[in-house]
Design an enzyme around this catalytic site. Structure first.
Site, PDB file in Angstrom:
ATOM      1  N   ASP A  70       0.881  -1.219  -0.172  1.00 41.10           N
ATOM      2  CA  ASP A  70      -0.106  -0.010  -0.044  1.00 41.10           C
ATOM      3  C   ASP A  70       0.748   1.208   0.067  1.00 41.10           C
ATOM      4  O   ASP A  70       1.734   1.379   0.664  1.00 41.10           O
ATOM      5  CB  ASP A  70      -0.994  -0.103   1.150  1.00 41.10           C
ATOM      6  CG  ASP A  70      -1.939  -1.193   1.284  1.00 41.10           C
ATOM      7  OD1 ASP A  70      -1.584  -2.260   0.775  1.00 41.10           O
ATOM      8  OD2 ASP A  70      -3.042  -1.005   2.165  1.00 41.10           O
ATOM      9  N   HIS A  72      -1.253   4.547  -0.646  1.00 42.14           N
ATOM     10  CA  HIS A  72      -2.115   5.554   0.151  1.00 42.14           C
ATOM     11  C   HIS A  72      -1.942   6.949  -0.110  1.00 42.14           C
ATOM     12  O   HIS A  72      -1.750   7.816   0.863  1.00 42.14           O
ATOM     13  CB  HIS A  72      -2.354   4.899   1.670  1.00 42.14           C
ATOM     14  CG  HIS A  72      -3.268   3.966   1.457  1.00 42.14           C
ATOM     15  ND1 HIS A  72      -4.606   4.033   0.999  1.00 42.14           N
ATOM     16  CD2 HIS A  72      -3.228   2.548   2.318  1.00 42.14           C
ATOM     17  CE1 HIS A  72      -5.366   2.695   1.325  1.00 42.14           C
ATOM     18  NE2 HIS A  72      -4.559   2.070   1.988  1.00 42.14           N
ATOM     19  N   ASP A  98      -3.923  -0.194  -3.514  1.00 45.68           N
ATOM     20  CA  ASP A  98      -4.295   0.874  -2.659  1.00 45.68           C
ATOM     21  C   ASP A  98      -3.371   2.210  -2.835  1.00 45.68           C
ATOM     22  O   ASP A  98      -2.260   2.457  -1.919  1.00 45.68           O
ATOM     23  CB  ASP A  98      -4.012   0.339  -1.063  1.00 45.68           C
ATOM     24  CG  ASP A  98      -5.507  -0.358  -0.594  1.00 45.68           C
ATOM     25  OD1 ASP A  98      -6.201  -0.436  -1.753  1.00 45.68           O
ATOM     26  OD2 ASP A  98      -5.567  -0.477   0.381  1.00 45.68           O
ATOM     27  N   ASN A 130      -8.374  -2.737  -2.947  1.00 48.11           N
ATOM     28  CA  ASN A 130      -9.700  -2.405  -2.376  1.00 48.11           C
ATOM     29  C   ASN A 130     -10.112  -0.914  -2.620  1.00 48.11           C
ATOM     30  O   ASN A 130     -11.251  -0.751  -2.621  1.00 48.11           O
ATOM     31  CB  ASN A 130     -10.218  -3.043  -1.080  1.00 48.11           C
ATOM     32  CG  ASN A 130      -9.250  -2.294   0.220  1.00 48.11           C
ATOM     33  OD1 ASN A 130      -8.271  -2.499   0.211  1.00 48.11           O
ATOM     34  ND2 ASN A 130     -10.176  -1.861   0.870  1.00 48.11           N
ATOM     35  N   HIS A 131      -9.132  -0.114  -2.545  1.00 46.35           N
ATOM     36  CA  HIS A 131      -9.327   1.461  -2.455  1.00 46.35           C
ATOM     37  C   HIS A 131      -9.490   1.810  -4.032  1.00 46.35           C
ATOM     38  O   HIS A 131      -9.598   2.967  -4.159  1.00 46.35           O
ATOM     39  CB  HIS A 131      -8.190   2.084  -1.646  1.00 46.35           C
ATOM     40  CG  HIS A 131      -8.476   2.014  -0.188  1.00 46.35           C
ATOM     41  ND1 HIS A 131      -9.073   3.164   0.511  1.00 46.35           N
ATOM     42  CD2 HIS A 131      -8.437   1.387   0.659  1.00 46.35           C
ATOM     43  CE1 HIS A 131      -9.479   2.877   1.910  1.00 46.35           C
ATOM     44  NE2 HIS A 131      -9.048   1.872   1.768  1.00 46.35           N
ATOM     45  N   HIS A 179      -3.822  -8.174  -3.808  1.00 46.62           N
ATOM     46  CA  HIS A 179      -3.827  -7.119  -2.670  1.00 46.62           C
ATOM     47  C   HIS A 179      -4.488  -7.638  -1.323  1.00 46.62           C
ATOM     48  O   HIS A 179      -3.829  -7.432  -0.368  1.00 46.62           O
ATOM     49  CB  HIS A 179      -4.950  -5.962  -3.054  1.00 46.62           C
ATOM     50  CG  HIS A 179      -5.080  -4.982  -2.012  1.00 46.62           C
ATOM     51  ND1 HIS A 179      -3.772  -4.022  -1.605  1.00 46.62           N
ATOM     52  CD2 HIS A 179      -5.895  -4.625  -0.914  1.00 46.62           C
ATOM     53  CE1 HIS A 179      -4.259  -3.383  -0.582  1.00 46.62           C
ATOM     54  NE2 HIS A 179      -5.262  -3.533  -0.233  1.00 46.62           N
ATOM     55  N   HIS A 254      -2.740  -4.907   2.022  1.00 45.13           N
ATOM     56  CA  HIS A 254      -3.829  -4.570   2.807  1.00 45.13           C
ATOM     57  C   HIS A 254      -3.843  -4.293   4.289  1.00 45.13           C
ATOM     58  O   HIS A 254      -5.019  -3.881   4.655  1.00 45.13           O
ATOM     59  CB  HIS A 254      -4.948  -5.841   2.203  1.00 45.13           C
ATOM     60  CG  HIS A 254      -6.194  -5.691   2.527  1.00 45.13           C
ATOM     61  ND1 HIS A 254      -6.884  -4.508   2.198  1.00 45.13           N
ATOM     62  CD2 HIS A 254      -7.186  -6.439   2.788  1.00 45.13           C
ATOM     63  CE1 HIS A 254      -8.384  -4.544   2.551  1.00 45.13           C
ATOM     64  NE2 HIS A 254      -8.289  -6.017   2.937  1.00 45.13           N
TER      65      HIS A 254
END
Length: 312
Positions: A70, A72, A98, A130-131, A179, A254
């Site tokens: 990730d 982010h 992500d 998932n984002h 992920h 994740h």
């Protein structure tokens, strides 16, 4: 594979976009954002979307490759990752999803990643997290960043691109990367090839699980997930899956892990997380995993930097 990607974007324009995004490393006083214009960002989305759809939903990659978890929206940390691992094309990369939400610079982050995907389509790979889903990034920051800096229409363009991302990768037939994690519906890795794109992420089923599930030390078999989505799975399910598919390792992201990487199930699964000092709330490190030609895995660690100085 037809080279629609590079062919439909002027290489000089693409190189200039990458140069401006990388200039963030030496910002002039007062400039904290690497500004691209609306049409440049749209072009990155449209061209990368075509490349994602030309390549399979289950990528089949060859080592050596560097794997990142990730990000982010922590753009300065993404640049640190490349400083550690080598800026493309010095190394092959696989990112586990992500890219957006939570951090301050989701736009710079995703734009640089899409630009590298277009420039090096056979050496630089991005999986879906998932984002990378409208219902999630509508809430956790990316929608607001797009709306504040550009407009809601641009957010919708990104949604169309995210709906085309591949969801898993196999490295030399031995390492499965995604992920989230395993699924009770996933018996044979070949099933992933049947996921049709473009697609939103459903509330349940194989695609949902690949992006949302988590390993758990407290579970044998399959368990309820505290996230309220998908499942947790025990070490027994990891071992069972690897034996059935003649594989050695599951590599996923994740979850925040303190050291940037964490093994599970007798080193048959590894969790990668590449956003150090996540959200300014965790004191975690970030990590980059290098897989060499013999499939030996080694880790480079990004220590968290002083929170007070990180955006200056």
């Amino acid at each position: 594979m037809a080279q629609q990607g590079q062919g439909s974007m002027d290489p000089a324009v693409l190189d200039d976009i990458i140069r401006r995004l990388l200039d963030y490393r030496n910002p002039k006083a007062g400039t904290k954002q690497a500004m691209l214009n609306d049409s440049e960002i749209r072009q990155l989305c449209f061209v990368s979307r075509e490349i994602f759809l030309q390549q399979p939903c289950l990528l089949e990659l060859a080592a050596p490759v560097k794997i990142c978890g990730d990000i982010h929206g922590q753009y300065s940390d993404l640049l640190r990752l490349f400083e550690y691992g080598g800026f493309p094309p010095a190394a092959n990369y696989l990112f586990l999803g992500d890219y957006v939400d939570r951090g301050k610079q989701s736009l710079e982050t995703i734009c640089l990643l899409l630009a590298y995907k277009i420039k090096y389509p056979e050496n630089f790979f991005l999986l879906r997290g998932n984002h990378e889903c409208a219902s999630i990034n509508r809430i956790y920051g990316f929608y607001d960043e797009c709306k504040r800096r550009f407009n809601v229409k641009l957010w919708k363009v990104f949604t169309d691109t995210f709906n085309c991302l591949p969801v898993a990768a196999v490295i030399d037939e031995k390492i499965l990367c995604m992920h989230g994690g395993l699924s009770p519906e996933l018996i044979n890795v070949e099933q992933i090839k049947n996921i049709e794109r473009p697609t939103d992420v459903p509330d349940a089923g194989l695609l949902c699980d690949l992006l949302w599930s988590d390993p758990s030390k407290d579970v044998k078999g399959w368990g309820m997930n505290d996230r309220g989505v998908s499942y947790t799975f025990g070490a027994d399910k990891v071992a069972e899956f690897l034996i059935k598919n003649d594989m050695d390792l599951v590599c996923r992201a994740h979850q925040v892990v303190e050291d940037g990487y964490e093994f599970f199930a007798d080193r048959q699964l590894v969790t990668m997380f590449s956003a150090p000092n996540y959200c300014g709330e965790f004191d975690n490190a970030g990590a980059l995993m290098s897989v060499d030609e013999s499939l030996m895995c080694s880790f480079q660690i990004l220590k968290p930097v002083d929170r007070r100085s990180r955006f200056f």
